[in-house]
Scaffold this motif. Structure first.
Motif, PDB file in Angstrom:
ATOM      1  N   UNK A 234       0.851  -1.188   0.000  1.00  0.00           N
ATOM      2  CA  UNK A 234       0.000   0.000   0.000  1.00  0.00           C
ATOM      3  C   UNK A 234       0.886   1.236   0.000  1.00  0.00           C
ATOM      4  N   UNK A 235       0.600   2.164  -0.925  1.00  0.00           N
ATOM      5  CA  UNK A 235       1.318   3.443  -0.891  1.00  0.00           C
ATOM      6  C   UNK A 235       0.666   4.342   0.156  1.00  0.00           C
ATOM      7  N   UNK A 236       1.504   4.932   1.001  1.00  0.00           N
ATOM      8  CA  UNK A 236       1.014   5.770   2.105  1.00  0.00           C
ATOM      9  C   UNK A 236       1.451   7.211   1.885  1.00  0.00           C
ATOM     10  N   UNK A 237       0.475   8.106   1.748  1.00  0.00           N
ATOM     11  CA  UNK A 237       0.743   9.549   1.691  1.00  0.00           C
ATOM     12  C   UNK A 237       0.313  10.139   3.030  1.00  0.00           C
ATOM     13  N   UNK A 238       1.262  10.705   3.736  1.00  0.00           N
ATOM     14  CA  UNK A 238       0.967  11.321   5.032  1.00  0.00           C
ATOM     15  C   UNK A 238       0.826  12.829   4.840  1.00  0.00           C
ATOM     16  N   UNK A 239      -0.310  13.393   5.244  1.00  0.00           N
ATOM     17  CA  UNK A 239      -0.449  14.850   5.330  1.00  0.00           C
ATOM     18  C   UNK A 239      -0.701  15.174   6.797  1.00  0.00           C
TER      19      UNK A 239
ATOM     20  N   UNK B  38       0.459  18.047  10.334  1.00  0.00           N
ATOM     21  CA  UNK B  38       1.055  19.307  10.775  1.00  0.00           C
ATOM     22  C   UNK B  38       1.661  19.199  12.165  1.00  0.00           C
ATOM     23  N   UNK B  39       1.518  18.043  12.804  1.00  0.00           N
ATOM     24  CA  UNK B  39       2.071  17.851  14.141  1.00  0.00           C
ATOM     25  C   UNK B  39       3.596  17.813  14.089  1.00  0.00           C
ATOM     26  N   UNK B  40       4.214  18.002  15.258  1.00  0.00           N
ATOM     27  CA  UNK B  40       5.671  18.041  15.320  1.00  0.00           C
ATOM     28  C   UNK B  40       6.271  16.712  14.875  1.00  0.00           C
ATOM     29  N   UNK B  41       7.264  16.793  13.995  1.00  0.00           N
ATOM     30  CA  UNK B  41       7.982  15.593  13.556  1.00  0.00           C
ATOM     31  C   UNK B  41       8.913  15.131  14.681  1.00  0.00           C
ATOM     32  N   UNK B  42       8.993  13.823  14.859  1.00  0.00           N
ATOM     33  CA  UNK B  42       9.878  13.283  15.881  1.00  0.00           C
ATOM     34  C   UNK B  42      11.234  12.935  15.257  1.00  0.00           C
ATOM     35  N   UNK B  43      12.069  12.273  16.016  1.00  0.00           N
ATOM     36  CA  UNK B  43      13.461  12.061  15.582  1.00  0.00           C
ATOM     37  C   UNK B  43      13.557  11.308  14.264  1.00  0.00           C
ATOM     38  N   UNK B  44      12.671  10.347  14.065  1.00  0.00           N
ATOM     39  CA  UNK B  44      12.711   9.518  12.851  1.00  0.00           C
ATOM     40  C   UNK B  44      11.397   9.656  12.107  1.00  0.00           C
ATOM     41  N   UNK B  45      11.482   9.892  10.786  1.00  0.00           N
ATOM     42  CA  UNK B  45      10.272  10.045   9.970  1.00  0.00           C
ATOM     43  C   UNK B  45       9.804   8.684   9.462  1.00  0.00           C
TER      44      UNK B  45
ATOM     45  N   UNK C 259       5.004   9.438   0.459  1.00  0.00           N
ATOM     46  CA  UNK C 259       5.182  10.895   0.460  1.00  0.00           C
ATOM     47  C   UNK C 259       4.715  11.442   1.799  1.00  0.00           C
ATOM     48  N   UNK C 260       5.385  12.486   2.266  1.00  0.00           N
ATOM     49  CA  UNK C 260       4.967  13.173   3.490  1.00  0.00           C
ATOM     50  C   UNK C 260       4.751  14.643   3.145  1.00  0.00           C
ATOM     51  N   UNK C 261       3.506  15.062   3.110  1.00  0.00           N
ATOM     52  CA  UNK C 261       3.148  16.455   2.832  1.00  0.00           C
ATOM     53  C   UNK C 261       3.020  17.164   4.173  1.00  0.00           C
ATOM     54  N   UNK C 262       3.989  18.023   4.452  1.00  0.00           N
ATOM     55  CA  UNK C 262       4.076  18.621   5.791  1.00  0.00           C
ATOM     56  C   UNK C 262       4.763  19.983   5.662  1.00  0.00           C
TER      57      UNK C 262
END
Length: 783
Positions: free
Chosen positions: A161-166, A168-175, A180-183
């Motif tokens: 499954x392709x996962x697109x993350x949109x 606005x919360x704070x990114x942690x140490x590891x993404x 795709x990550x739209x942020x």
């Protein structure tokens, strides 16, 4: 004196600055407010007062936007099944509805999914992703969530499954390893970092459509305001135009929400923040949030009405649950009120996980402490909950320092959610308190109110308030201006509301009439003495009732800067009448013996009985004593003067009464004594018991006066008394009446009662003030 609950920071300009531009036709006050918001030029002022859609940034600048857009268009072309995975709060619900609507508009096969707060917890989860795969889903788009879903991203990849993350919360140490990550905070190319989740979804929709999605503004405004993101830059544009759009929206769900919220006319940011947002939030707090998304997406008026009524009922249930948990938590904390930790962590089995963020907010407001509220699951031995914080304590940063304590964690500086093993709760409590004790000073635990300007009654007019309203929409980053009404004596102070939990004051001066309302401030009513000048901090607003418009102040805080006198003289129900004063800052004074009906005082306050230990006052921490409770009358004026001048309290409670007042009995004059002595010289003897009442009746004196004169003469050795028979002393010494201790005592008692008991309130206040002023004068002379 009544201290303010918060710290006040007055930011009024010391010297009036030059106007931004005379052609703006704005008052000096409004231009000052603009300057405080960083608006220094005519052009910037115009854009702030009239935000333009052209101010919005190019959505293609956002991290991975091109990649995400191409993948969605490919899915639509190849007729793939798309899942929109959202969150259960108002931001997540509006994000989900917005993304589903734009994808359907583009012809996609799309469904949405929001996890159940209670069975699945926050954010993406493996089981949901595996179920999606089983249903043939090949593309998942998260909205307002996913930035911490590292494991779930790996699961999606494993499943194909392709996962697109949109998000606005704070990114942690590891993404997460997502397609795709739209942020806005990633990549460093997007100019504005503070979009809400729905704001990111809106930008994605803009990029997908290629044209500006004006028809989605009524959705983007809900999450933007409800999620408390800073209302400047893009958020201000989206909020301002979104409020206009939602006010004229024909969307059935919006119309139904207006109806159940009793909103008439245009929708304001306060309507969303305090009416629409909480109702949408209530669904996910108590059950699945699907009905809230359905409400925003439905095209049926009947379905919208049914869903809105269901949501309204859930919100009422939510309010009841919040009140019950908050009261239970407060009882737990009040038992240790004198030793509250720097960071509050409360946990209990059975608390509804969905409302713990609201409960935490209430506890922060009451105790001025960062707060974590957890519900305990005994079967899994875990604790789940929410955190809210004060300005000085970044909850996200500090919790990240102890990240190992959590199974799951995410959030912002002022709010966070977490799951942790039950055995880690005490460790977490200790670790966060250690961090807070290292980083925070005592003043940090007081809420900070930033005050824009001091005003007088004459300054508060309808036209002034209407001009200030041009700075709206107000919210985070653009707070509603706060004003300070300087020391003014209210014409009326009273409690209002069915539970008398609100405070109302009315001020009148020079033809001006102003009401002030303090919601939840009713407990301050017994702490404000009559005729006390109060200083108020609050927001200006207009009260509209029966076609009449009147300026008013919505109070945020108040103080009384002078000492106060609370007059409870003669009250026979003191235990009910007295407010509960802080034990460590109060002392009750007895000059004589406490009576049985005064025994309750010993349970509430430290007590000094001066007749037993007059030196005890010198041992008190006088700089910490704010409230002095006078339980009886002194024996002399010098006695009470000494007490007042020694302690100089901020508040005095006059709680004494007398059932045998000397003041009400006429003190015999020298002429009385002279006549009585002459009568004795003629009669040679006089029997008090048999002849006293007759003499009193004949002269119009009281029987007590006859006895008093007789005993004074006896003390001065003018007469002898034997079994009630008075006879003259043949060789009396020449003495003045004032040499009689009995005469002096009666005279002093009369003076005490006249000054302290039978005086008017202004007279008594003036006398106490005079004594305390003498202390101040001595201190000034010494310094």
């Amino acid at each position: 004196m009544l201290r303010s609950k918060a710290k006040w920071n007055l930011t009024q300009e010391e010297e009036p600055a030059l106007p931004i531009d005379p052609s703006l036709s704005l008052s000096d006050l409004t231009q000052e407010l603009l300057r405080k918001r960083g608006i220094e030029t005519k052009e910037a002022a115009k854009l702030f007062l009239s935000p333009q859609l052209e101010q919005l940034h190019d959505p293609m600048l956002m991290n991975d936007m091109n990649k995400a857009v191409d993948r969605v268009k490919q899915a639509i072309e190849q007729e793939e099944y798309i899942w929109v995975f959202g969150d259960y709060d108002a931001d997540g619900v509006s994000s989900t509805a917005l993304m589903v609507e734009v994808l359907r508009e583009m012809g996609a096969y799309v469904e949405f999914y929001i996890p159940n707060r209670f069975t699945e917890g926050y954010g993406p989860n493996e089981e949901a992703f595996r179920n999606a795969h089983a249903e043939g889903i090949s593309l998942i788009i998260t909205v307002d969530t996913g930035i911490a879903a590292n494991h779930e991203a790996d699961v999606a990849k494993e499943l194909g499954i392709d996962l697109i993350i949109t998000d606005h919360h704070e990114a942690q140490n590891e993404l997460p390893d997502a397609y795709a990550i739209v942020h806005p905070k990633l990549g460093g190319t997007y100019p504005f970092k503070e979009l809400a989740g729905v704001g990111v979804a809106f930008k994605f929709a803009h990029a997908l459509l290629g044209d500006f999605p004006k028809h989605l503004l009524d959705l983007v405004v809900i999450g933007t305001i409800a999620d408390l993101v800073p209302l400047h830059d893009e958020n201000r544009v989206l909020a301002a135009h979104g409020l206009k759009a939602i006010s004229r929206s024909i969307r059935p769900g919006v119309q139904a929400l207006k109806k159940v919220c009793s909103i008439e006319g245009d929708i304001t940011e306060e309507d969303i923040g305090f009416a629409i947002g909480p109702r949408i939030n209530a669904v996910g707090r108590l059950q699945d949030a699907f009905p809230a998304v359905d409400l925003l997406l439905t095209e049926s008026d009947a379905e919208a009405d049914a869903l809105a009524n269901q949501i309204h009922a859930l919100n009422q249930e939510r309010q009841k649950i919040v009140a019950e948990i908050a009261e239970e938590a407060e009882r737990m904390l009040d038992s240790q009120a004198d030793d509250l930790p720097s960071v509050i962590v409360v946990a209990k089995e059975g608390w509804n996980q969905g409302v713990l963020g609201i409960v935490a907010s209430r506890l922060v407001n009451k105790y001025d402490r960062p707060t974590i509220v957890l519900t305990v699951d005994p079967e899994t031995q875990t604790a789940k909950g929410s955190a809210r914080s004060i300005d000085a304590f970044d909850m996200f940063t500090n919790c990240m320092e102890v990240r190992s304590q959590f199974t799951h964690f995410g959030g912002h500086a002022q709010a966070a959610g977490m799951t942790l093993p039950l055995e880690n709760v005490e460790t977490l409590r200790e670790a966060l308190n250690d961090l807070a004790d290292q980083k925070l000073a005592p003043e940090d635990f007081k809420q900070l109110l930033t005050i824009d300007r001091c005003v007088s009654l004459e300054d508060i007019t309808i036209s002034t308030i209407e001009e200030i309203a041009k700075l709206s929409p107000f919210g985070m980053g653009n707070p509603k201006p706060l004003f300070q009404l300087e020391e003014t004596t209210p014409a009326e102070v009273r409690q209002i509301g069915s539970k008398l939990n609100h405070l109302k004051m009315r001020f009148k001066a020079n033809g001006n009439d102003l009401d002030t309302i303090g919601f939840g401030m009713g407990d301050l009513y017994p702490r404000i003495a009559p005729q006390s000048a109060v200083t108020i901090v609050g927001e200006l607003s207009i009260n509209e009732w029966n076609g009449k418009r009147k300026p008013q102040i919505m109070m945020k805080d108040l103080s009384v800067n002078d000492w106060q006198l609370f007059d409870l003289r003669g009250n026979r129900h003191l235990e009910k009448a007295m407010p509960r004063l802080p034990f460590d800052h109060t002392v009750a004074i007895f000059f004589g013996e406490a009576t049985e009906d005064q025994a309750w005082v010993f349970d509430y306050y430290p007590v000094i009985e001066l007749n037993h230990d007059p030196e005890l006052i010198g041992e008190l921490p006088l700089d910490e004593i704010e409230h002095m409770v006078l339980m009886d009358l002194p024996n002399s004026m010098e006695q009470i003067k000494s007490v007042i001048q020694t302690m100089s309290p901020n508040n005095i409670y006059a709680c004494y009464r007398t059932d045998d007042a000397a003041f009400l009995k006429t003190l015999p004059t020298r002429d009385h004594f002279k006549w009585f002595y002459g009568m004795l010289m003629k009669r040679k003897k006089f029997h008090l018991e048999t002849e006293g009442p007759k003499l009193a009746d004949y002269k119009g004196w009281s029987k007590d006066s006859v006895e008093f004169i007789s005993h004074v003469f006896f003390e001065l050795e003018f007469v002898r008394i034997d079994n009630g028979l008075l006879t003259l002393n043949p060789n009396p010494s020449k003495k003045d009446l004032a040499e009689s201790a009995l005469y002096q005592q009666k005279h002093e008692q009369l003076k005490v009662e006249q000054t302290l008991y039978f005086s008017s309130y202004p007279q008594l206040k003036a006398w106490f003030t005079e004594q305390m002023d003498r202390v101040s004068d001595v201190k000034e002379e010494i310094s």
